[in-house]
Design a protein around this motif. Structure first.
Motif, short mmCIF file in Angstrom:
data_model
loop_
_atom_site.label_atom_id
_atom_site.label_comp_id
_atom_site.label_asym_id
_atom_site.label_seq_id
_atom_site.Cartn_x
_atom_site.Cartn_y
_atom_site.Cartn_z
N PRO A 44 0.83 -1.21 0.00
CA PRO A 44 0.00 0.00 0.00
C PRO A 44 0.86 1.26 0.00
CG PRO A 44 0.07 -0.97 2.18
CD PRO A 44 0.79 -1.93 1.28
N TYR A 45 0.31 2.33 -0.53
CA TYR A 45 1.03 3.59 -0.57
C TYR A 45 0.05 4.74 -0.39
CZ TYR A 45 -0.79 3.82 -5.35
OH TYR A 45 -1.63 3.83 -6.44
N LEU A 46 0.61 5.91 -0.04
CA LEU A 46 -0.18 7.12 0.14
C LEU A 46 0.69 8.31 -0.27
CD1 LEU A 46 -2.83 8.39 1.24
CD2 LEU A 46 -1.67 8.62 3.45
N ARG A 47 0.09 9.24 -1.04
CA ARG A 47 0.84 10.40 -1.52
C ARG A 47 -0.01 11.67 -1.35
NH1 ARG A 47 1.13 7.19 -6.38
NH2 ARG A 47 2.95 5.82 -6.38
N TYR A 48 0.70 12.78 -1.22
CA TYR A 48 0.05 14.09 -1.12
C TYR A 48 0.94 15.10 -1.83
CZ TYR A 48 -1.84 18.39 0.84
OH TYR A 48 -2.38 19.63 0.99
N GLY A 49 0.31 16.06 -2.54
CA GLY A 49 1.12 17.05 -3.23
C GLY A 49 0.29 18.12 -3.90
N VAL A 50 0.90 18.75 -4.88
CA VAL A 50 0.29 19.88 -5.59
C VAL A 50 0.12 19.52 -7.06
CG1 VAL A 50 1.23 21.57 -3.97
CG2 VAL A 50 2.55 20.93 -6.01
N ASP A 51 -0.74 20.29 -7.74
CA ASP A 51 -0.95 20.09 -9.17
C ASP A 51 -1.26 21.43 -9.82
OD1 ASP A 51 -4.07 20.41 -9.71
OD2 ASP A 51 -3.83 19.34 -7.81
N GLY B 294 -3.97 7.32 -3.04
CA GLY B 294 -3.44 6.13 -2.40
C GLY B 294 -3.86 4.90 -3.16
N GLY B 295 -3.31 3.77 -2.79
CA GLY B 295 -3.66 2.54 -3.49
C GLY B 295 -2.79 1.39 -3.06
N PHE B 296 -2.73 0.41 -3.92
CA PHE B 296 -1.95 -0.80 -3.64
C PHE B 296 -1.24 -1.23 -4.91
CE2 PHE B 296 -1.05 -5.23 -2.87
CZ PHE B 296 -0.71 -5.25 -1.53
N ARG B 297 0.00 -1.62 -4.74
CA ARG B 297 0.83 -2.07 -5.86
C ARG B 297 1.23 -3.52 -5.64
NH1 ARG B 297 5.53 1.80 -7.61
NH2 ARG B 297 3.63 2.90 -8.19
N LEU C 39 -3.40 -0.29 -8.46
CA LEU C 39 -4.82 0.01 -8.30
C LEU C 39 -4.96 1.04 -7.19
CD1 LEU C 39 -7.82 -0.52 -8.87
CD2 LEU C 39 -7.72 -2.36 -7.15
N GLY C 40 -5.58 2.18 -7.52
CA GLY C 40 -5.68 3.23 -6.52
C GLY C 40 -6.82 4.19 -6.79
N GLY C 41 -6.83 5.24 -6.05
CA GLY C 41 -7.84 6.27 -6.19
C GLY C 41 -7.37 7.52 -5.49
N GLY C 42 -8.09 8.62 -5.75
CA GLY C 42 -7.67 9.85 -5.10
C GLY C 42 -8.60 11.01 -5.38
N TYR C 43 -8.16 12.15 -4.91
CA TYR C 43 -8.92 13.40 -5.03
C TYR C 43 -7.97 14.48 -5.52
CZ TYR C 43 -11.51 17.58 -3.68
OH TYR C 43 -12.15 18.79 -3.68
N LEU C 44 -8.46 15.34 -6.43
CA LEU C 44 -7.64 16.41 -6.98
C LEU C 44 -8.48 17.68 -7.12
CD1 LEU C 44 -5.00 16.40 -9.72
CD2 LEU C 44 -7.06 17.77 -10.14
N SER C 45 -7.86 18.78 -6.83
CA SER C 45 -8.49 20.09 -7.02
C SER C 45 -7.67 20.89 -8.02
CB SER C 45 -8.57 20.83 -5.67
OG SER C 45 -8.97 22.17 -5.87
N ALA C 46 -8.26 21.18 -9.16
CA ALA C 46 -7.60 21.97 -10.21
C ALA C 46 -8.23 23.36 -10.22
CB ALA C 46 -7.76 21.30 -11.56
#
Length: 337
Positions: A126-133, A153-156, A172-179
């Motif tokens: 499993p993994y988790l990431r946070y950042g900017v776009d 986040g997701g799983f590899r 396989l993962g999913g996430g949220y993004l604000s543009a």
């Protein structure tokens, strides 16, 4: 012995004249001497041997008869004390390692199987990431792009170990993004009479500004670890790079600001008709760097830095449609065993 017998007879005749007891003893001695001469000098030895055989026979009568070819009562105990195989045969048999290397690994790339060396596909978990776009190009957001933020986040997991190349994995993962950006459109509306409930279309009723697109999605991608297919842990800490490509689908919601450009009639109000949500699909391409540094026995925490380019096709009905291109820079961690 034959010379002694006449002497004993004469002695017995003399003693018989003197008394019956002495005569009886003398004649008994003569009889034993005569019997000895008949049986020979081996009589005493044969007697002793016969006595010994008679003393042994009762005991031997109680013993089980051992037949040649049948197992003895102690055969099982004796077999347990014997080694299963000769020491020479064990020492001389060769040892073969039944480990099969990953698919696509040549003999020169196979690990030495020293502690820590193993195929690269151990980097799974499993993994988790946070950042900017930020938004790329002009699409659903035409200008005024600013930094947004995102989390995923997701799983590899390695892709079919033994069948696919050892460098491959699926994600396989999913996430949220604000543009964040800005798009302005003039849209129609509907005027409704509150008394008669009559609805009348109104052209160019609103000036609408789209300021933000919020994206929630799931994604599936295939990836590839670059470099040596064998991970040599003795070289840590070091960076390993991976690339993934896949698809994404989900839902979006826009943040709009609208301004009414016309004056409604008496006893009427005007409502906008455009949609602020949509279901979308898109593609993604990502590259990441993974810092291999193992410090814990239960699991390893690997630091990651990820760059992802994505393009999503979005339509807000009644407002506008187009693509949303984004570039994300994220950092995070992955838990592996």
């Amino acid at each position: 012995m034959p010379r002694l017998i006449p002497i004993l007879r004469r002695l017995a005749a003399r003693l018989s004249r003197r008394g019956a007891p002495w005569a009886l003893a003398a004649w008994s001695l003569v009889w034993f001497a005569a019997a000895g001469s008949v049986r020979g000098e081996g009589t005493l030895l044969e007697y002793l041997q016969g006595a010994e055989s008679r003393s042994v026979s009762p005991a031997s009568a109680n013993m089980e008869t051992i037949v040649e070819g049948e197992p003895t009562p102690l055969a099982d105990e004796i077999a347990l004390e014997q080694p299963l195989s000769a020491a020479s045969s064990v020492a001389g048999s060769p040892y073969y390692d039944d480990h099969e290397p990953p698919f696509g690994v040549g003999p020169e790339d196979q690990p030495s199987y020293l502690p820590g060396n193993m195929p690269i596909n151990w980097i799974s978990g499993p993994y988790l990431r946070y950042g900017v776009d930020f938004t790329i190009g002009e699409g659903i957001l035409e200008g005024g792009q600013k930094l947004g933020w995102g989390v995923n986040g997701g799983f590899r997991q390695a892709l079919a170990p033994g069948l696919a190349p050892g460098n491959m994995f699926f994600d396989l993962g999913g996430g949220y993004l604000s543009a964040v950006g800005q798009t302005t459109r003039v849209v129609d509306g509907v005027e409704t009479n509150t008394i008669t409930n009559t609805k009348t279309p109104v052209a160019d009723a609103f000036t609408v500004n789209l300021l933000e697109v919020k994206r929630s999605s799931v994604n599936l991608a295939l990836g590839w670890y670059w470099g040596d297919v064998v991970d040599r842990r003795g070289q840590d800490p070091r960076l390993r790079f991976a690339t993934r490509f896949g698809g994404r689908m989900g839902s979006v919601r826009g943040r709009f600001i609208k301004h009414l450009d016309v004056v409604p009639s008496a006893n009427s109000n005007i409502q906008s008709t455009f949609l602020n949500t949509d279901t979308f699909g898109g593609l993604l391409l990502g590259t990441e760097a993974i810092l291999l540094s193992r410090r814990y026995d239960t699991c390893n925490i690997l630091l990651t830095a990820d760059v992802e380019f994505a393009n999503d096709w979005i339509e807000f009905g009644g407002f506008d449609s187009g693509s949303l291109g984004t570039a994300s820079l994220m950092t995070g961690f992955m838990l592996t065993r």
